[in-house]
Design a protein around this motif. Structure first.
Motif, PDB file in Angstrom:
ATOM      1  N   LYS A   1       0.828  -1.208   0.000  1.00  0.00           N
ATOM      2  CA  LYS A   1       0.000   0.000   0.000  1.00  0.00           C
ATOM      3  C   LYS A   1       0.865   1.262   0.000  1.00  0.00           C
ATOM      4  O   LYS A   1       0.398   2.335  -0.396  1.00  0.00           O
ATOM      5  CB  LYS A   1      -0.918   0.013   1.225  1.00  0.00           C
ATOM      6  CG  LYS A   1      -2.011  -1.044   1.210  1.00  0.00           C
ATOM      7  CD  LYS A   1      -3.029  -0.807   2.317  1.00  0.00           C
ATOM      8  CE  LYS A   1      -2.365  -0.848   3.691  1.00  0.00           C
ATOM      9  NZ  LYS A   1      -3.363  -0.659   4.777  1.00  0.00           N
ATOM     10  N   LEU A   2       2.111   1.114   0.433  1.00  0.00           N
ATOM     11  CA  LEU A   2       3.006   2.267   0.489  1.00  0.00           C
ATOM     12  C   LEU A   2       3.501   2.669  -0.891  1.00  0.00           C
ATOM     13  O   LEU A   2       3.939   3.806  -1.091  1.00  0.00           O
ATOM     14  CB  LEU A   2       4.206   1.958   1.402  1.00  0.00           C
ATOM     15  CG  LEU A   2       3.885   1.600   2.853  1.00  0.00           C
ATOM     16  CD1 LEU A   2       5.157   1.242   3.597  1.00  0.00           C
ATOM     17  CD2 LEU A   2       3.172   2.764   3.542  1.00  0.00           C
ATOM     18  N   LEU A   3       3.460   1.735  -1.820  1.00  0.00           N
ATOM     19  CA  LEU A   3       3.919   2.037  -3.167  1.00  0.00           C
ATOM     20  C   LEU A   3       2.887   2.866  -3.920  1.00  0.00           C
ATOM     21  O   LEU A   3       1.688   2.798  -3.630  1.00  0.00           O
ATOM     22  CB  LEU A   3       4.195   0.743  -3.943  1.00  0.00           C
ATOM     23  CG  LEU A   3       5.283  -0.175  -3.384  1.00  0.00           C
ATOM     24  CD1 LEU A   3       5.400  -1.410  -4.271  1.00  0.00           C
ATOM     25  CD2 LEU A   3       6.614   0.540  -3.294  1.00  0.00           C
ATOM     26  N   GLU A   4       3.363   3.630  -4.881  1.00  0.00           N
ATOM     27  CA  GLU A   4       2.439   4.389  -5.715  1.00  0.00           C
ATOM     28  C   GLU A   4       1.540   3.416  -6.479  1.00  0.00           C
ATOM     29  O   GLU A   4       2.005   2.397  -6.979  1.00  0.00           O
ATOM     30  CB  GLU A   4       3.222   5.247  -6.712  1.00  0.00           C
ATOM     31  CG  GLU A   4       4.087   6.318  -6.058  1.00  0.00           C
ATOM     32  CD  GLU A   4       4.877   7.088  -7.098  1.00  0.00           C
ATOM     33  OE1 GLU A   4       4.360   7.259  -8.217  1.00  0.00           O
ATOM     34  OE2 GLU A   4       5.998   7.501  -6.795  1.00  0.00           O
ATOM     35  N   LYS A   5       0.265   3.739  -6.574  1.00  0.00           N
ATOM     36  CA  LYS A   5      -0.670   2.845  -7.252  1.00  0.00           C
ATOM     37  C   LYS A   5      -0.293   2.618  -8.706  1.00  0.00           C
ATOM     38  O   LYS A   5      -0.607   1.576  -9.281  1.00  0.00           O
ATOM     39  CB  LYS A   5      -2.090   3.399  -7.149  1.00  0.00           C
ATOM     40  CG  LYS A   5      -2.668   3.338  -5.741  1.00  0.00           C
ATOM     41  CD  LYS A   5      -4.125   3.744  -5.728  1.00  0.00           C
ATOM     42  CE  LYS A   5      -4.708   3.617  -4.326  1.00  0.00           C
ATOM     43  NZ  LYS A   5      -6.139   4.000  -4.284  1.00  0.00           N
ATOM     44  N   SER A   6       0.388   3.599  -9.288  1.00  0.00           N
ATOM     45  CA  SER A   6       0.785   3.459 -10.688  1.00  0.00           C
ATOM     46  C   SER A   6       1.864   2.410 -10.882  1.00  0.00           C
ATOM     47  O   SER A   6       2.090   1.938 -11.993  1.00  0.00           O
ATOM     48  CB  SER A   6       1.275   4.807 -11.233  1.00  0.00           C
ATOM     49  OG  SER A   6       2.403   5.270 -10.477  1.00  0.00           O
TER      50      SER A   6
END
Length: 393
Positions: free
Chosen positions: A65-70
């Motif tokens: 969840k910490l990563l960019e959704k892209s």
């Protein structure tokens, strides 16, 4: 990491390396910098299969969840969230049934030790939602099996009669019976051994004397002592080739607890499992980045432990599933050799000796009245030749 402990992981899929890196990351920057040029080449379908195979979605959920959704496809993120929530409800369901079974057994004079499930999730991760479990595993004395089965059947459980036995070989060729409750959707494994023979292990009395009390439920639930738990987890993981990395993360978390290392070393030596502990620690240090402390170093010095660690990479490279039949013949042969390599000299001797004992297939080849089953001992070589010749009686 010291080169002595490094394994050849060059053939491990990049998707699995990425998965492990995400679980271990401290900040999202660590991942985005390392993978900024390779995320576009990631096989996300394979990544998704790896998550499910290794049962790592609870640990991955909080980190990805910490990563960019892209950076990660939406369908992958949604799937991880779905399985995380589904697992949380499953673990809560198992927790309630675990407390019920514990009360049922103890009130009827049966001594239960819960091996995995919600107690292990809480013990290692501090949260039942951070580890998966498909069933409950309970260890009881072999003399209490009949009483336990009677109680479970009265409660609506149905026994899975998959074990075929002759001359009571189930007592050592197997180590648990399986029961299923169709209405509750609960699978329960009742163990009388931690592992099947020829594994050498502590008696139930020794394990019971060293038991601990879990704080996860209001009613008393007993669990293994810390050192006994380590022995169980490393032998269990090794027996399955560490084919699911969930088991390896259990080791990673357990060694960060307050283990009594001199006592553990003595226990492992007594039950001929020092090399197996070394295998687990080497794998964990390579894949989970477990910090090797001075207390652990004696376990990983042996060449045997390092070779066993490299053998286990075979399962991880290929995402091998040993739990769904039929297992491909080449995998089955490799696994048989690996299991044999895990045994001590004494265990290898006992295993070879055990092949002289009749198997249930001997009974199928030549049905005899129960009072004549002793004849399968002298007849076994001839029945084996008969089967290999493709003939039927």
């Amino acid at each position: 990491m010291n080169n002595i402990y490094q394994l050849d992981v060059s053939k491990v899929p990049k998707e699995l390396i990425f998965l492990l890196d995400v679980i271990k990351m401290e900040t999202a920057t660590d991942i985005t910098e390392k993978y900024k040029k390779s995320l576009d080449q990631m096989d996300w379908d394979h990544f998704h299969k790896l998550i499910l195979h290794h049962r790592l979605y609870p640990l991955l959920y909080s980190k990805i969840k910490l990563l960019e959704k892209s950076k990660v496809p939406t369908k992958v993120l949604n799937s991880i969230s779905h399985y995380y929530q589904k697992n949380t409800f499953q673990m809560l369901h198992l927790c309630g049934q675990m407390e019920y079974v514990s009360k049922l057994f103890i009130s009827n004079g049966i001594s239960p030790l819960f091996l995995k499930g919600p107690v292990l999730a809480t013990e290692l991760y501090g949260d039942i939602s951070l580890r998966t479990s498909g069933d409950l595993d309970v260890l009881i004395p072999i003399g209490e099996l009949d009483r336990a089965e009677q109680l479970l059947i009265e409660e609506g459980y149905i026994k899975d009669e998959y074990i075929q036995s002759v001359l009571n070989d189930w007592k050592w060729r197997h180590h648990h019976f399986t029961y299923f409750h169709p209405k509750k959707g609960i699978k329960l494994e009742i163990h009388w051994r931690l592992n099947p023979a020829p594994t050498k292990e502590p008696s139930f009395k020794e394990l019971w004397d060293r038991k601990r009390v879990s704080t996860i439920t209001k009613y008393t639930v007993y669990i293994l002592g810390s050192e006994d738990l380590f022995l169980f987890l490393v032998t269990h993981g090794a027996r399955h080739g560490w084919s699911r990395l969930r088991w390896l993360f259990d080791i990673h978390m357990l060694v960060q607890k307050d283990l009594h290392w001199p006592r553990l070393r003595s226990l492992l030596q007594k039950y001929k499992a020092t090399h197996i502990a070394g295998q687990a620690l080497i794998l964990s240090s390579n894949l989970s980045k477990t910090k090797i402390t001075k207390e652990m170093k004696p376990f990983i010095k042996s060449t045997r432990s390092q070779l066993l660690g490299q053998q286990a990479i075979f399962y991880i490279e290929r995402m091998i599933n040993l739990h769904t039949n039929p297992v491909p013949q080449d995998i089955s042969k490799y696994h048989s050799r690996h299991l044999f390599s895990l045994m001590s000299i004494q265990q290898k001797f006992m295993f070879i000796l055990s092949t002289l004992h009749p198997y249930y297939m001997d009974k199928e080849t030549l049905p005899l009245p129960k009072k004549l089953h002793f004849l399968y001992f002298p007849l076994r070589p001839f029945l084996l030749i008969w089967r290999r010749g493709g003939r039927q009686v």
